[in-house]
Design a protein around this motif. Structure first.
Motif, short mmCIF file in Angstrom:
data_model
loop_
_atom_site.label_atom_id
_atom_site.label_comp_id
_atom_site.label_asym_id
_atom_site.label_seq_id
_atom_site.Cartn_x
_atom_site.Cartn_y
_atom_site.Cartn_z
N GLU A 35 31.31 13.23 -45.12
CA GLU A 35 31.55 12.22 -44.09
C GLU A 35 30.26 11.50 -43.72
OE1 GLU A 35 34.52 11.09 -43.14
OE2 GLU A 35 35.26 12.50 -44.64
N ALA A 36 29.16 12.22 -43.65
CA ALA A 36 27.88 11.61 -43.32
C ALA A 36 27.45 10.63 -44.41
CB ALA A 36 26.81 12.68 -43.12
N ARG A 37 27.67 10.98 -45.67
CA ARG A 37 27.31 10.08 -46.77
C ARG A 37 28.21 8.84 -46.78
NH1 ARG A 37 23.82 10.76 -50.47
NH2 ARG A 37 25.09 9.85 -52.13
N LYS A 38 29.47 9.01 -46.39
CA LYS A 38 30.35 7.85 -46.25
C LYS A 38 29.82 6.91 -45.17
CE LYS A 38 34.80 9.82 -47.60
NZ LYS A 38 36.14 10.20 -47.11
N MET A 39 29.29 7.51 -44.10
CA MET A 39 28.74 6.72 -43.00
C MET A 39 27.51 5.94 -43.48
SD MET A 39 27.89 8.14 -39.15
CE MET A 39 27.02 9.55 -39.82
N VAL A 40 26.67 6.57 -44.29
CA VAL A 40 25.50 5.89 -44.85
C VAL A 40 25.94 4.71 -45.71
CG1 VAL A 40 23.58 6.11 -46.49
CG2 VAL A 40 23.97 7.89 -44.77
N ARG A 41 26.87 4.94 -46.61
CA ARG A 41 27.35 3.88 -47.50
C ARG A 41 27.99 2.74 -46.71
NH1 ARG A 41 28.51 3.35 -53.00
NH2 ARG A 41 26.62 4.58 -53.10
N LYS A 42 28.79 3.07 -45.72
CA LYS A 42 29.44 2.04 -44.89
C LYS A 42 28.39 1.22 -44.15
CE LYS A 42 32.74 1.30 -41.23
NZ LYS A 42 33.29 1.79 -40.01
N PHE A 43 27.39 1.88 -43.61
CA PHE A 43 26.33 1.19 -42.89
C PHE A 43 25.60 0.22 -43.83
CE2 PHE A 43 22.15 0.61 -41.06
CZ PHE A 43 22.43 0.42 -39.72
N LEU A 44 25.29 0.67 -45.04
CA LEU A 44 24.61 -0.19 -46.01
C LEU A 44 25.49 -1.39 -46.38
CD1 LEU A 44 22.94 2.44 -48.34
CD2 LEU A 44 21.78 0.88 -46.76
N CYS A 45 26.75 -1.13 -46.61
CA CYS A 45 27.67 -2.23 -46.97
C CYS A 45 27.80 -3.27 -45.86
CB CYS A 45 29.04 -1.67 -47.33
SG CYS A 45 29.08 -0.79 -48.90
N GLU A 46 27.75 -2.81 -44.63
CA GLU A 46 27.92 -3.71 -43.49
C GLU A 46 26.63 -4.42 -43.08
OE1 GLU A 46 29.61 -1.26 -40.43
OE2 GLU A 46 31.60 -1.31 -41.34
N ASN A 47 25.47 -3.85 -43.41
CA ASN A 47 24.22 -4.38 -42.89
C ASN A 47 23.25 -4.91 -43.93
OD1 ASN A 47 24.23 -3.74 -39.86
ND2 ASN A 47 24.98 -1.88 -40.82
#
Length: 90
Positions: free
Chosen positions: A65-77
């Protein structure tokens, strides 16, 4: 929050450097608290760190879940572009 812009070329160079570094993220990933207390307050300061985690990390059941959060943050920012030239500088 404004987007962080990087060229594809610079991104690829950064990823290659991260891949050959001695230290790798492996199973490390920032916590939700890390995101709210640090990363979300100053995304530009932590973007290289998050890319390093994304490129050199491995997914485990514990950090999925934490790695999903990292990937989502990168995709959004993070916005990747061909060139940083603007119409005015051409």
């Amino acid at each position: 929050m404004s987007k962080i812009v990087c060229t594809y070329e610079d991104y690829d160079k950064m990823c290659e450097k991260f891949r050959i570094m001695r230290f790798q993220a492996e199973d490390y990933a920032p916590t939700l608290w890390d995101f709210s207390e640090y990363i979300e307050k100053d995304p530009a300061k932590y973007i290289d760190f998050l890319i390093w985690i994304d490129v050199t990390g491995i997914t485990t059941e514990e950090n999925k879940e934490a790695r999903k959060m990292v990937r989502k943050f990168l995709c959004e920012n993070l916005v990747l572009v061909d060139s940083l030239e603007t119409e005015e500088t051409k």
